[in-house]
Design a protein around this motif. Sequence first.
Motif, PDB file in Angstrom:
ATOM      1  N   PHE A   8       0.852  -1.185   0.000  1.00  0.00           N
ATOM      2  CA  PHE A   8       0.000   0.000   0.000  1.00  0.00           C
ATOM      3  C   PHE A   8       0.888   1.235   0.000  1.00  0.00           C
ATOM      4  N   PRO A   9       0.369   2.382  -0.448  1.00  0.00           N
ATOM      5  CA  PRO A   9       1.176   3.610  -0.488  1.00  0.00           C
ATOM      6  C   PRO A   9       1.524   4.103   0.917  1.00  0.00           C
ATOM      7  N   ALA A  10       2.662   4.758   1.047  1.00  0.00           N
ATOM      8  CA  ALA A  10       3.109   5.290   2.337  1.00  0.00           C
ATOM      9  C   ALA A  10       2.103   6.276   2.911  1.00  0.00           C
ATOM     10  N   SER A  11       1.358   6.946   2.064  1.00  0.00           N
ATOM     11  CA  SER A  11       0.369   7.925   2.539  1.00  0.00           C
ATOM     12  C   SER A  11      -0.751   7.274   3.355  1.00  0.00           C
ATOM     13  N   GLU A  12      -0.941   5.951   3.219  1.00  0.00           N
ATOM     14  CA  GLU A  12      -1.973   5.232   3.966  1.00  0.00           C
ATOM     15  C   GLU A  12      -1.450   4.641   5.284  1.00  0.00           C
ATOM     16  N   LEU A  13      -0.182   4.828   5.597  1.00  0.00           N
ATOM     17  CA  LEU A  13       0.419   4.176   6.760  1.00  0.00           C
ATOM     18  C   LEU A  13      -0.287   4.528   8.073  1.00  0.00           C
ATOM     19  N   THR A  14      -0.567   5.802   8.308  1.00  0.00           N
ATOM     20  CA  THR A  14      -1.210   6.214   9.558  1.00  0.00           C
ATOM     21  C   THR A  14      -2.563   5.529   9.717  1.00  0.00           C
ATOM     22  N   GLU A  15      -3.340   5.466   8.669  1.00  0.00           N
ATOM     23  CA  GLU A  15      -4.645   4.800   8.737  1.00  0.00           C
ATOM     24  C   GLU A  15      -4.472   3.303   8.966  1.00  0.00           C
ATOM     25  N   ARG A  16      -3.517   2.682   8.311  1.00  0.00           N
ATOM     26  CA  ARG A  16      -3.297   1.238   8.435  1.00  0.00           C
ATOM     27  C   ARG A  16      -2.866   0.832   9.845  1.00  0.00           C
ATOM     28  N   ILE A  17      -2.018   1.625  10.489  1.00  0.00           N
ATOM     29  CA  ILE A  17      -1.563   1.226  11.832  1.00  0.00           C
ATOM     30  C   ILE A  17      -2.643   1.416  12.880  1.00  0.00           C
ATOM     31  N   ASN A  18      -3.652   2.214  12.577  1.00  0.00           N
ATOM     32  CA  ASN A  18      -4.754   2.425  13.510  1.00  0.00           C
ATOM     33  C   ASN A  18      -5.917   1.462  13.283  1.00  0.00           C
ATOM     34  N   THR A  19      -5.753   0.551  12.322  1.00  0.00           N
ATOM     35  CA  THR A  19      -6.762  -0.460  12.030  1.00  0.00           C
ATOM     36  C   THR A  19      -6.138  -1.836  12.213  1.00  0.00           C
ATOM     37  N   ARG A  70       8.984   4.264  17.105  1.00  0.00           N
ATOM     38  CA  ARG A  70       8.608   3.387  18.218  1.00  0.00           C
ATOM     39  C   ARG A  70       7.598   4.139  19.073  1.00  0.00           C
ATOM     40  N   CYS A  71       6.402   3.580  19.148  1.00  0.00           N
ATOM     41  CA  CYS A  71       5.300   4.219  19.863  1.00  0.00           C
ATOM     42  C   CYS A  71       5.047   3.523  21.194  1.00  0.00           C
ATOM     43  N   THR A  72       4.282   4.185  22.057  1.00  0.00           N
ATOM     44  CA  THR A  72       3.913   3.576  23.331  1.00  0.00           C
ATOM     45  C   THR A  72       3.110   2.316  23.054  1.00  0.00           C
ATOM     46  N   GLY A  73       3.233   1.356  23.940  1.00  0.00           N
ATOM     47  CA  GLY A  73       2.535   0.094  23.756  1.00  0.00           C
ATOM     48  C   GLY A  73       3.340  -0.907  22.951  1.00  0.00           C
ATOM     49  N   GLY A  74       4.561  -0.536  22.550  1.00  0.00           N
ATOM     50  CA  GLY A  74       5.440  -1.467  21.869  1.00  0.00           C
ATOM     51  C   GLY A  74       5.312  -1.506  20.354  1.00  0.00           C
ATOM     52  N   LEU A  75       4.440  -0.703  19.773  1.00  0.00           N
ATOM     53  CA  LEU A  75       4.286  -0.696  18.319  1.00  0.00           C
ATOM     54  C   LEU A  75       5.508  -0.053  17.676  1.00  0.00           C
ATOM     55  N   MET A  76       6.121  -0.746  16.715  1.00  0.00           N
ATOM     56  CA  MET A  76       7.234  -0.193  15.958  1.00  0.00           C
ATOM     57  C   MET A  76       6.900  -0.319  14.472  1.00  0.00           C
ATOM     58  N   VAL A  77       7.046   0.793  13.748  1.00  0.00           N
ATOM     59  CA  VAL A  77       6.637   0.864  12.353  1.00  0.00           C
ATOM     60  C   VAL A  77       7.777   1.429  11.524  1.00  0.00           C
ATOM     61  N   GLU A  78       8.086   0.768  10.393  1.00  0.00           N
ATOM     62  CA  GLU A  78       9.080   1.342   9.488  1.00  0.00           C
ATOM     63  C   GLU A  78       8.437   2.516   8.759  1.00  0.00           C
ATOM     64  N   THR A  79       9.106   3.666   8.795  1.00  0.00           N
ATOM     65  CA  THR A  79       8.560   4.890   8.200  1.00  0.00           C
ATOM     66  C   THR A  79       9.513   5.506   7.177  1.00  0.00           C
ATOM     67  N   THR A  80      10.424   4.719   6.632  1.00  0.00           N
ATOM     68  CA  THR A  80      11.433   5.249   5.713  1.00  0.00           C
ATOM     69  C   THR A  80      10.807   6.038   4.579  1.00  0.00           C
ATOM     70  N   LYS A  81       9.844   5.480   3.900  1.00  0.00           N
ATOM     71  CA  LYS A  81       9.190   6.175   2.784  1.00  0.00           C
ATOM     72  C   LYS A  81       8.418   7.402   3.265  1.00  0.00           C
ATOM     73  N   LEU A  82       7.764   7.280   4.396  1.00  0.00           N
ATOM     74  CA  LEU A  82       6.965   8.379   4.933  1.00  0.00           C
ATOM     75  C   LEU A  82       7.847   9.557   5.363  1.00  0.00           C
ATOM     76  N   GLU A  83       9.033   9.259   5.870  1.00  0.00           N
ATOM     77  CA  GLU A  83       9.968  10.297   6.324  1.00  0.00           C
ATOM     78  C   GLU A  83      10.694  10.947   5.158  1.00  0.00           C
ATOM     79  N   GLY A  84      10.550  10.407   3.955  1.00  0.00           N
ATOM     80  CA  GLY A  84      11.162  10.996   2.773  1.00  0.00           C
ATOM     81  C   GLY A  84      12.562  10.528   2.472  1.00  0.00           C
ATOM     82  N   GLU A  85      13.013   9.437   3.090  1.00  0.00           N
ATOM     83  CA  GLU A  85      14.371   8.936   2.865  1.00  0.00           C
ATOM     84  C   GLU A  85      14.452   7.972   1.693  1.00  0.00           C
ATOM     85  N   GLY A  86      13.354   7.384   1.304  1.00  0.00           N
ATOM     86  CA  GLY A  86      13.457   6.323   0.306  1.00  0.00           C
ATOM     87  C   GLY A  86      12.618   6.461  -0.867  1.00  0.00           C
TER      88      GLY A  86
END
Length: 86
Positions: A8-19, A70-86
């Motif tokens: 899925f596109p990086a722009s959908e990451l926030t929605e995906r991690i909340n579902t 790394r978020c509270t509750g132990g969730l860790m998400v790769e955000t390379t594309k979202l941060e603009g590095e890749g």
Amino acid sequence: MAPPIEAFPASELTERINTLPNGRRRKGGDINLSKCELLELVQYSCHLKGSPQSRQSIIQCEPVVKLFRRCTGGLMVETTKLEGEG
């Protein structure tokens, strides 16, 4: 073997991690990635330059930077594309 993962596109990451995988919203409200700790991991991609039989062959490696949140509750998400590095 790991199960196939949907791309899925990086722009959908926030929605995906909340579902959750079952389609329900994650407990505890929405996770805001910008408030999570930013971490960096450097891996290396290496390739043999020359023949495997030659003593003059060299291994050339290049760094590959990956970013995670790394978020509270132990969730860790790769955000390379979202941060603009890749």
